[in-house]
Design an enzyme around this catalytic site. Structure first.
Site, PDB file in Angstrom:
ATOM      1  N   CYS A 145       0.850  -1.169   0.267  1.00  0.00           N
ATOM      2  CA  CYS A 145      -0.009  -0.063   0.016  1.00  0.00           C
ATOM      3  C   CYS A 145       0.690   1.203   0.041  1.00  0.00           C
ATOM      4  O   CYS A 145       0.297   2.380  -0.165  1.00  0.00           O
ATOM      5  CB  CYS A 145      -1.079  -0.090   1.160  1.00  0.00           C
ATOM      6  SG  CYS A 145      -2.008  -1.405   1.215  1.00  0.00           S
TER       7      CYS A 145
ATOM      8  N   HIS B  74      -3.600   7.360   2.836  1.00  0.00           N
ATOM      9  CA  HIS B  74      -3.864   5.914   2.224  1.00  0.00           C
ATOM     10  C   HIS B  74      -5.417   5.437   2.656  1.00  0.00           C
ATOM     11  O   HIS B  74      -5.401   5.776   3.937  1.00  0.00           O
ATOM     12  CB  HIS B  74      -2.936   4.821   2.588  1.00  0.00           C
ATOM     13  CG  HIS B  74      -2.930   3.723   2.411  1.00  0.00           C
ATOM     14  ND1 HIS B  74      -3.656   3.289   0.991  1.00  0.00           N
ATOM     15  CD2 HIS B  74      -3.304   2.422   2.952  1.00  0.00           C
ATOM     16  CE1 HIS B  74      -3.794   1.825   0.898  1.00  0.00           C
ATOM     17  NE2 HIS B  74      -3.745   1.593   2.178  1.00  0.00           N
TER      18      HIS B  74
ATOM     19  N   ASN C 220     -10.254  -0.205   0.365  1.00  0.00           N
ATOM     20  CA  ASN C 220      -8.718  -0.053  -0.022  1.00  0.00           C
ATOM     21  C   ASN C 220      -8.515  -0.425  -1.302  1.00  0.00           C
ATOM     22  O   ASN C 220      -8.122  -1.883  -1.620  1.00  0.00           O
ATOM     23  CB  ASN C 220      -8.160  -0.808   1.199  1.00  0.00           C
ATOM     24  CG  ASN C 220      -6.572  -0.797   1.263  1.00  0.00           C
ATOM     25  OD1 ASN C 220      -5.972  -0.323   0.240  1.00  0.00           O
ATOM     26  ND2 ASN C 220      -6.079  -1.237   2.142  1.00  0.00           N
TER      27      ASN C 220
HETATM   28  C1  LIG Z   1      -9.754  -6.062   9.551  1.00  0.00           C
HETATM   29  C2  LIG Z   1     -10.399  -5.133  10.653  1.00  0.00           C
HETATM   30  C3  LIG Z   1     -11.306  -4.250   9.913  1.00  0.00           C
HETATM   31  C4  LIG Z   1     -10.994  -5.848  11.849  1.00  0.00           C
HETATM   32  O1  LIG Z   1     -11.509  -5.131  12.596  1.00  0.00           O
HETATM   33  P1  LIG Z   1     -11.233  -5.338  14.249  1.00  0.00           P
HETATM   34  O2  LIG Z   1     -11.770  -4.069  14.914  1.00  0.00           O
HETATM   35  O3  LIG Z   1      -9.688  -5.180  14.602  1.00  0.00           O
HETATM   36  O4  LIG Z   1     -11.848  -6.709  14.365  1.00  0.00           O
HETATM   37  P2  LIG Z   1     -11.238  -7.997  14.628  1.00  0.00           P
HETATM   38  O5  LIG Z   1     -10.328  -8.583  13.789  1.00  0.00           O
HETATM   39  O6  LIG Z   1     -10.723  -7.900  16.306  1.00  0.00           O
HETATM   40  O7  LIG Z   1     -12.363  -8.963  15.063  1.00  0.00           O
HETATM   41  C5  LIG Z   1     -13.204  -8.709  16.253  1.00  0.00           C
HETATM   42  C6  LIG Z   1     -14.592  -9.597  15.839  1.00  0.00           C
HETATM   43  O8  LIG Z   1     -15.228  -9.451  14.726  1.00  0.00           O
HETATM   44  C7  LIG Z   1     -15.135 -10.420  13.792  1.00  0.00           C
HETATM   45  N1  LIG Z   1     -15.177 -10.177  12.381  1.00  0.00           N
HETATM   46  C8  LIG Z   1     -14.100 -10.061  11.642  1.00  0.00           C
HETATM   47  N2  LIG Z   1     -14.540  -9.646  10.344  1.00  0.00           N
HETATM   48  C9  LIG Z   1     -15.949  -9.363  10.364  1.00  0.00           C
HETATM   49  C10 LIG Z   1     -16.816  -9.158   9.665  1.00  0.00           C
HETATM   50  N3  LIG Z   1     -16.612  -8.674   8.193  1.00  0.00           N
HETATM   51  N4  LIG Z   1     -18.365  -8.950   9.936  1.00  0.00           N
HETATM   52  C11 LIG Z   1     -18.405  -9.253  11.073  1.00  0.00           C
HETATM   53  N5  LIG Z   1     -17.672  -9.659  12.012  1.00  0.00           N
HETATM   54  C12 LIG Z   1     -16.355  -9.887  11.872  1.00  0.00           C
HETATM   55  C13 LIG Z   1     -14.216 -11.403  14.288  1.00  0.00           C
HETATM   56  O9  LIG Z   1     -14.334 -12.715  14.131  1.00  0.00           O
HETATM   57  C14 LIG Z   1     -14.088 -10.912  15.923  1.00  0.00           C
HETATM   58  O10 LIG Z   1     -15.112 -11.792  16.472  1.00  0.00           O
HETATM   59  P3  LIG Z   1     -14.893 -12.476  17.838  1.00  0.00           P
HETATM   60  O11 LIG Z   1     -14.671 -11.183  18.717  1.00  0.00           O
HETATM   61  O12 LIG Z   1     -15.918 -13.230  17.999  1.00  0.00           O
HETATM   62  O13 LIG Z   1     -13.642 -13.290  17.679  1.00  0.00           O
HETATM   63  C15 LIG Z   1      -9.248  -4.286  11.384  1.00  0.00           C
HETATM   64  O14 LIG Z   1      -8.419  -4.893  11.979  1.00  0.00           O
HETATM   65  C16 LIG Z   1      -8.375  -3.391  10.272  1.00  0.00           C
HETATM   66  O15 LIG Z   1      -8.745  -2.406   9.718  1.00  0.00           O
HETATM   67  N6  LIG Z   1      -6.695  -3.810  10.235  1.00  0.00           N
HETATM   68  C17 LIG Z   1      -6.385  -2.983   9.428  1.00  0.00           C
HETATM   69  C18 LIG Z   1      -6.475  -3.491   8.114  1.00  0.00           C
HETATM   70  C19 LIG Z   1      -5.542  -2.803   7.162  1.00  0.00           C
HETATM   71  O16 LIG Z   1      -5.248  -1.671   7.276  1.00  0.00           O
HETATM   72  N7  LIG Z   1      -4.957  -3.256   6.141  1.00  0.00           N
HETATM   73  C20 LIG Z   1      -4.382  -3.024   4.993  1.00  0.00           C
HETATM   74  C21 LIG Z   1      -2.976  -2.291   5.445  1.00  0.00           C
HETATM   75  S1  LIG Z   1      -2.546  -1.412   3.983  1.00  0.00           S
END
Ligand SMILES: CC(C)(COP(=O)(O)OP(=O)(O)OC[C@H]1O[C@@H](n2cnc3c(N)ncnc32)[C@H](O)[C@@H]1OP(=O)(O)O)[C@@H](O)C(=O)NCCC(=O)NCCS
Length: 329
Positions: free
Chosen positions: A116, A256, A286
């Site tokens: 990214c 970004h 993204n």
């Molecule tokens: C991926 C992302 C959106 C997930 O959000 P989060 O708040 O961290 O969520 P978590 O991974 O902690 O998951 C929390 C819960 O939601 C659930 N969950 C994950 N994706 C889900 C979805 N699409 N819909 C519903 N629930 C979801 C998980 O299973 C977890 O459930 P649990 O507590 O029962 O285990 C977030 O971590 C993120 O944006 N990360 C960075 C991504 C990024 O920037 N990537 C590119 C870098 S350039």
């Protein structure tokens, strides 16, 4: 005489027509519109559905757009750099494919792989060829067809990514406009948290890798989130500090677009209100290397000559960085 700076003199972007919204995603995996919007800020993303069409399509449409805007011919391009994580082929470079398709017969081209942060890294690389006086017209493309490497049965990644991108033209400027400063960083230990397991030389493609769904994006979301918040905010604050810029001096932040919460944390750290932040994640998700040119394109008419702009990115690798530039038109 004022030093030669590399200035962006045109920008154009392109996204495919197909809109994949959160409601449609909720028919594919166990998720819902409310969860996706509140955790990421994304409402919909674009998908390039046409069979046999790769990332070069995004580049070709974008570069043709800047040639038209600037009234120049493809033959005038000296160098074309394509930042992408989803190249048309493992080799040759997608930059070469784009050059061939647009008729940039006098250009040489190569790809940059920095996930990214690729567009940001490429912009700095391209700028050096201008600042040295060696070339006059350098095109930097940032484009990705992320749908090619997304597992649409994995709810933690398929909600985030989309297809699209854009391109900018860099030309020399001696009036004090263009790129002033950059901070570029990488930490290879971050590879464990965000990568594609198979298809490279460590694990070449095989029936087993396909069966194990290893040709898709693998991400440990929470870890990436924490590094991204810190990384993007740190370099954005640092570039302000070392150029003696206060929040009031900055016209726009082009960040970004990975997660709205990461962007808000960066703006907060810089002391910027969100009305100075380019935000279009709700429409495109993204697009990896595509996010920054898509922002510059959408805000092109709102930026004014001489505006102080900060670009910031964070990505797989890990890679991250920021650029300070003065908008040139
Ligand atoms: C991926 C992302 C959106 C997930 O959000 P989060 O708040 O961290 O969520 P978590 O991974 O902690 O998951 C929390 C819960 O939601 C659930 N969950 C994950 N994706 C889900 C979805 N699409 N819909 C519903 N629930 C979801 C998980 O299973 C977890 O459930 P649990 O507590 O029962 O285990 C977030 O971590 C993120 O944006 N990360 C960075 C991504 C990024 O920037 N990537 C590119 C870098 S350039």
């Amino acid at each position: 005489m004022e030093k030669i700076r590399a200035a962006i003199t045109a920008v154009h972007a392109w996204v495919p027509d197909y809109v994949l919204n959160n409601h449609e995603i909720a028919t594919m995996v166990d998720t819902n519109d409310e969860w996706i919007q509140s955790r990421t800020g994304i409402k919909e993303r674009r998908i390039l559905k046409e069979a046999g069409v790769g990332t070069s399509k995004i580049g070709v449409e974008s570069v043709n757009g800047i040639l038209k805007k600037r009234g120049i011919k493809a033959e005038e391009i000296d160098l074309l750099i394509c930042a992408t994580t989803t190249p048309d082929y493992v080799f040759p470079a997608t930059a070469n494919v784009i050059c061939d398709m647009i008729g940039a017969k006098n250009a040489f081209g190569y790809d940059v792989s920095a996930a990214c942060s690729g567009f940001l890294f490429s912009l700095v690389t391209g700028a050096k060829f201008i600042e040295s006086g060696q070339y006059k017209k350098v095109v930097v493309v940032g484009a990705d067809k992320m749908s090619a490497i997304i597992d649409y049965s994995d709810r933690s990644t398929c909600i985030i990514f989309g297809d699209g991108g854009g391109a900018v033209l860099l030309e020399p400027n001696t009036e004090g406009l263009g790129i002033y400063d950059s901070i570029l960083k990488s930490d290879g230990n971050g590879r464990h948290y965000l990568h594609q397991k198979a298809g490279g030389s460590v694990k070449p493609s095989s029936h087993e890798t396909v069966d194990a769904r290893e040709h898709f994006v693998y991400q440990e979301g929470q870890t990436v989130f924490k590094f991204a918040v810190k990384g993007m905010a740190d370099v954005s604050a640092e570039i302000m500090e070392r150029n003696h810029l206060k929040a009031d001096d900055i016209a726009w932040l082009a960040p970004h677009q990975a997660n709205k919460r990461i962007i808000e944390a960066t703006a907060h750290r810089m002391g910027l209100s969100m009305d100075k932040v380019m935000l279009n994640i709700q429409k495109y998700g993204n697009t990896t290397n595509g996010t920054l040119p898509l922002c510059l394109w959408e805000w092109e008419n709102q930026m004014k000559k001489g505006d102080n702009i900060i670009l910031a990115a964070f990505g797989g690798g890990f890679t991250w960085g920021s650029i300070y530039l003065k908008w040139a038109y």
